[in-house]
Design a protein around this motif. Structure first.
Motif, PDB file in Angstrom:
ATOM      1  N   GLN A  89       0.792  -0.986   0.040  1.00  0.00           N
ATOM      2  CA  GLN A  89       0.004   0.003   0.082  1.00  0.00           C
ATOM      3  C   GLN A  89       0.738   1.384   0.190  1.00  0.00           C
ATOM      4  O   GLN A  89       1.757   1.661   0.890  1.00  0.00           O
ATOM      5  CB  GLN A  89      -0.777  -0.005   1.254  1.00  0.00           C
ATOM      6  CG  GLN A  89      -1.741  -1.454   1.241  1.00  0.00           C
ATOM      7  CD  GLN A  89      -2.686  -1.101   0.014  1.00  0.00           C
ATOM      8  OE1 GLN A  89      -3.387   0.034  -0.569  1.00  0.00           O
ATOM      9  NE2 GLN A  89      -3.201  -2.352  -0.213  1.00  0.00           N
ATOM     10  N   ILE A  90       0.721   2.243  -1.040  1.00  0.00           N
ATOM     11  CA  ILE A  90       1.476   3.188  -1.135  1.00  0.00           C
ATOM     12  C   ILE A  90       0.516   4.601  -0.953  1.00  0.00           C
ATOM     13  O   ILE A  90      -0.786   4.682  -1.537  1.00  0.00           O
ATOM     14  CB  ILE A  90       2.165   3.514  -2.498  1.00  0.00           C
ATOM     15  CG1 ILE A  90       3.165   2.355  -2.636  1.00  0.00           C
ATOM     16  CG2 ILE A  90       3.007   4.623  -2.729  1.00  0.00           C
ATOM     17  CD1 ILE A  90       3.597   2.032  -3.962  1.00  0.00           C
ATOM     18  N   SER A  91       0.836   5.461   0.016  1.00  0.00           N
ATOM     19  CA  SER A  91       0.108   6.633   0.375  1.00  0.00           C
ATOM     20  C   SER A  91       0.326   7.486  -0.840  1.00  0.00           C
ATOM     21  O   SER A  91       1.074   7.627  -1.523  1.00  0.00           O
ATOM     22  CB  SER A  91       0.415   7.403   1.695  1.00  0.00           C
ATOM     23  OG  SER A  91       1.808   7.910   1.773  1.00  0.00           O
ATOM     24  N   ALA A  93       0.827  10.794  -0.460  1.00  0.00           N
ATOM     25  CA  ALA A  93       2.126  11.469  -0.145  1.00  0.00           C
ATOM     26  C   ALA A  93       3.533  10.924  -0.732  1.00  0.00           C
ATOM     27  O   ALA A  93       4.459  11.401  -1.234  1.00  0.00           O
ATOM     28  CB  ALA A  93       2.436  11.882   1.507  1.00  0.00           C
ATOM     29  N   GLN A  94       3.591   9.444  -0.271  1.00  0.00           N
ATOM     30  CA  GLN A  94       4.752   8.723  -0.967  1.00  0.00           C
ATOM     31  C   GLN A  94       4.641   8.760  -2.183  1.00  0.00           C
ATOM     32  O   GLN A  94       5.795   8.501  -3.042  1.00  0.00           O
ATOM     33  CB  GLN A  94       4.530   7.304  -0.437  1.00  0.00           C
ATOM     34  CG  GLN A  94       4.719   7.228   1.197  1.00  0.00           C
ATOM     35  CD  GLN A  94       4.561   5.942   1.950  1.00  0.00           C
ATOM     36  OE1 GLN A  94       3.750   4.956   1.415  1.00  0.00           O
ATOM     37  NE2 GLN A  94       5.083   5.592   3.128  1.00  0.00           N
ATOM     38  N   ARG A  95       3.444   8.489  -3.037  1.00  0.00           N
ATOM     39  CA  ARG A  95       3.408   8.331  -4.339  1.00  0.00           C
ATOM     40  C   ARG A  95       3.838   9.551  -4.948  1.00  0.00           C
ATOM     41  O   ARG A  95       4.844   9.472  -6.121  1.00  0.00           O
ATOM     42  CB  ARG A  95       1.911   8.238  -4.927  1.00  0.00           C
ATOM     43  CG  ARG A  95       1.771   8.005  -6.486  1.00  0.00           C
ATOM     44  CD  ARG A  95       0.462   7.666  -6.849  1.00  0.00           C
ATOM     45  NE  ARG A  95       0.065   6.214  -6.241  1.00  0.00           N
ATOM     46  CZ  ARG A  95      -0.737   6.045  -5.209  1.00  0.00           C
ATOM     47  NH1 ARG A  95      -1.178   7.010  -4.603  1.00  0.00           N
ATOM     48  NH2 ARG A  95      -0.951   4.702  -5.038  1.00  0.00           N
ATOM     49  N   CYS A  96       3.665  11.017  -4.316  1.00  0.00           N
ATOM     50  CA  CYS A  96       4.249  12.050  -5.031  1.00  0.00           C
ATOM     51  C   CYS A  96       5.590  12.115  -4.678  1.00  0.00           C
ATOM     52  O   CYS A  96       6.476  12.829  -5.603  1.00  0.00           O
ATOM     53  CB  CYS A  96       3.735  13.234  -4.151  1.00  0.00           C
ATOM     54  SG  CYS A  96       1.944  13.647  -4.554  1.00  0.00           S
ATOM     55  N   ASP A  97       6.262  11.709  -3.663  1.00  0.00           N
ATOM     56  CA  ASP A  97       7.643  11.503  -3.167  1.00  0.00           C
ATOM     57  C   ASP A  97       8.442  10.670  -4.434  1.00  0.00           C
ATOM     58  O   ASP A  97       9.341  11.061  -4.840  1.00  0.00           O
ATOM     59  CB  ASP A  97       7.909  11.262  -2.019  1.00  0.00           C
ATOM     60  CG  ASP A  97       9.382  11.018  -1.560  1.00  0.00           C
ATOM     61  OD1 ASP A  97      10.110  12.114  -1.448  1.00  0.00           O
ATOM     62  OD2 ASP A  97      10.027  10.043  -1.422  1.00  0.00           O
ATOM     63  N   LEU A  98       7.951   9.463  -4.748  1.00  0.00           N
ATOM     64  CA  LEU A  98       8.371   8.940  -5.728  1.00  0.00           C
ATOM     65  C   LEU A  98       8.423   9.450  -6.959  1.00  0.00           C
ATOM     66  O   LEU A  98       9.361   9.222  -7.837  1.00  0.00           O
ATOM     67  CB  LEU A  98       7.755   7.294  -5.647  1.00  0.00           C
ATOM     68  CG  LEU A  98       7.789   6.605  -4.233  1.00  0.00           C
ATOM     69  CD1 LEU A  98       6.811   5.344  -4.555  1.00  0.00           C
ATOM     70  CD2 LEU A  98       9.374   6.065  -4.256  1.00  0.00           C
ATOM     71  N   VAL A  99       7.411  10.058  -7.463  1.00  0.00           N
ATOM     72  CA  VAL A  99       7.342  10.728  -8.780  1.00  0.00           C
ATOM     73  C   VAL A  99       8.436  11.658  -8.985  1.00  0.00           C
ATOM     74  O   VAL A  99       9.005  11.818  -9.843  1.00  0.00           O
ATOM     75  CB  VAL A  99       6.093  11.232  -9.068  1.00  0.00           C
ATOM     76  CG1 VAL A  99       5.871  12.137 -10.304  1.00  0.00           C
ATOM     77  CG2 VAL A  99       4.979  10.053  -9.060  1.00  0.00           C
ATOM     78  N   LYS A 100       8.547  12.556  -7.850  1.00  0.00           N
ATOM     79  CA  LYS A 100       9.500  13.392  -7.808  1.00  0.00           C
ATOM     80  C   LYS A 100      11.099  12.851  -7.941  1.00  0.00           C
ATOM     81  O   LYS A 100      11.819  13.319  -8.503  1.00  0.00           O
ATOM     82  CB  LYS A 100       9.670  14.235  -6.525  1.00  0.00           C
ATOM     83  CG  LYS A 100       8.530  15.318  -6.480  1.00  0.00           C
ATOM     84  CD  LYS A 100       8.580  16.429  -5.640  1.00  0.00           C
ATOM     85  CE  LYS A 100       8.517  15.961  -4.098  1.00  0.00           C
ATOM     86  NZ  LYS A 100       8.549  16.907  -3.159  1.00  0.00           N
ATOM     87  N   LEU A 156       2.979   2.003  -9.422  1.00  0.00           N
ATOM     88  CA  LEU A 156       2.424   3.307  -8.737  1.00  0.00           C
ATOM     89  C   LEU A 156       1.146   3.303  -8.780  1.00  0.00           C
ATOM     90  O   LEU A 156       0.421   3.569  -7.757  1.00  0.00           O
ATOM     91  CB  LEU A 156       3.279   4.367  -9.167  1.00  0.00           C
ATOM     92  CG  LEU A 156       4.564   4.700  -8.881  1.00  0.00           C
ATOM     93  CD1 LEU A 156       4.885   5.995  -9.358  1.00  0.00           C
ATOM     94  CD2 LEU A 156       4.661   4.863  -7.244  1.00  0.00           C
ATOM     95  N   PHE A 157       0.520   3.200  -9.816  1.00  0.00           N
ATOM     96  CA  PHE A 157      -0.907   3.190 -10.108  1.00  0.00           C
ATOM     97  C   PHE A 157      -1.825   1.877 -10.619  1.00  0.00           C
ATOM     98  O   PHE A 157      -3.229   2.057 -10.424  1.00  0.00           O
ATOM     99  CB  PHE A 157      -0.980   4.218 -11.594  1.00  0.00           C
ATOM    100  CG  PHE A 157      -0.518   5.521 -11.119  1.00  0.00           C
ATOM    101  CD1 PHE A 157      -1.221   6.628 -10.300  1.00  0.00           C
ATOM    102  CD2 PHE A 157       0.835   5.816 -11.534  1.00  0.00           C
ATOM    103  CE1 PHE A 157      -0.367   7.881 -10.050  1.00  0.00           C
ATOM    104  CE2 PHE A 157       1.365   7.100 -11.418  1.00  0.00           C
ATOM    105  CZ  PHE A 157       0.903   8.037 -10.649  1.00  0.00           C
ATOM    106  N   GLU A 158      -1.215   0.969 -10.891  1.00  0.00           N
ATOM    107  CA  GLU A 158      -2.061  -0.286 -11.372  1.00  0.00           C
ATOM    108  C   GLU A 158      -2.511  -0.835 -10.012  1.00  0.00           C
ATOM    109  O   GLU A 158      -1.852  -1.265  -9.195  1.00  0.00           O
ATOM    110  CB  GLU A 158      -1.282  -1.076 -12.376  1.00  0.00           C
ATOM    111  CG  GLU A 158      -2.048  -2.579 -12.563  1.00  0.00           C
ATOM    112  CD  GLU A 158      -3.120  -1.970 -13.629  1.00  0.00           C
ATOM    113  OE1 GLU A 158      -4.319  -2.003 -13.237  1.00  0.00           O
ATOM    114  OE2 GLU A 158      -2.910  -1.572 -14.779  1.00  0.00           O
TER     115      GLU A 158
END
Length: 247
Positions: A89-91, A93-100, A156-158
């Motif tokens: 499970q990725i939150s 905020a963590q998803r935004c951090d990983l994309v950055k 990230l999204f699937e």
């Protein structure tokens, strides 16, 4: 005719009201007393600082949007480069951090699979078109920890399980598998979501930031209201004036 209450009942109600009032927080709990030798300007500045600090602590919220997006994320502080270490499970905020951070494609001496007599190669990081043009596969990431390859955006999204979400190490016919995956509708949808989120973060126009700006604006409004109420209470107290009416 409405019967009047007895004296004992009135005394009980008065005692209950007094007890309830004594349990209410005092106004002085919202700000720190200022020494009497301070000037009026120093008192105002000091009160503002104390009120802001206490409100921040109470709300447990950062002062600016930039602080919100630079908060440390312990799950990804040291393993963000390896997709095999990501939690299920990725939150947001963590998803935004990983994309950055972005995907990081390693270039190492990849381990050789003796049973399959094959190994992963950096050649797969690029797609060769029919006209000879090469297109980078920025979504393809190799995990050193698990000796598997992942799709960064699908991870990230699937929501549905696929070999490139859970990782695959089947190197036989890998070129065809990669081509089939990147032409699939599910991958293309995740890729668009990745690019949109990346663009939103770079331009400060993502939905999360817009919502945070509205939240901070509303919080500032009610903070100003609280400060004015405190100023009114202090003024009436210093002048010994009634809070209501003239008594």
């Amino acid at each position: 005719m409405k019967p009047s209450k007895s004296g004992a009942t009135k005394r009980k109600e008065a005692a209950a009201t007094k007890d309830a009032i004594s349990k209410l927080p005092k106004v002085t709990s919202f700000f720190t007393p200022i020494p009497s030798n301070c000037t009026s300007n120093e008192k105002i500045c000091s009160n503002e600082v104390v009120i802001h600090e206490q409100l921040d602590i109470a709300n447990n919220q950062p002062n600016t949007i930039e602080k919100l997006y630079t908060l440390p994320l312990p799950p990804f502080s040291s393993v963000a480069c390896d997709l095999a270490s990501w939690p299920e499970q990725i939150s947001d905020a963590q998803r935004c951090d990983l994309v950055k951070r972005g995907p990081q494609q390693v270039d190492i001496d990849f381990p050789y699979n003796i049973a399959a007599r094959r190994r992963f190669s950096t050649v797969h990081y690029k797609l060769v078109m029919n006209n000879g043009e090469t297109v980078p596969r920025s979504w393809l990431v190799y995990s050193v920890k698990s000796d598997k390859i992942f799709c960064f955006c699908c991870k990230l999204f699937e929501t549905n399980e696929s070999p490139f979400c859970s990782g695959t190490s089947t190197w036989e016919g890998l070129s065809k598998k990669l081509k089939d995956h990147e032409t699939g509708t599910s991958h293309q949808k995740c890729f668009r979501q990745w690019m949109q989120l990346k663009e939103g973060i770079n331009n400060d126009s993502s939905i999360d930031k817009q919502e945070m700006q509205l939240f901070l604006k509303e919080r500032q409004f009610w903070r100003d209201v609280l400060e004015r109420l405190i100023d009114i209470i202090k003024f009436l107290s210093e002048k010994n004036l009634a809070f209501r009416g003239s008594d």
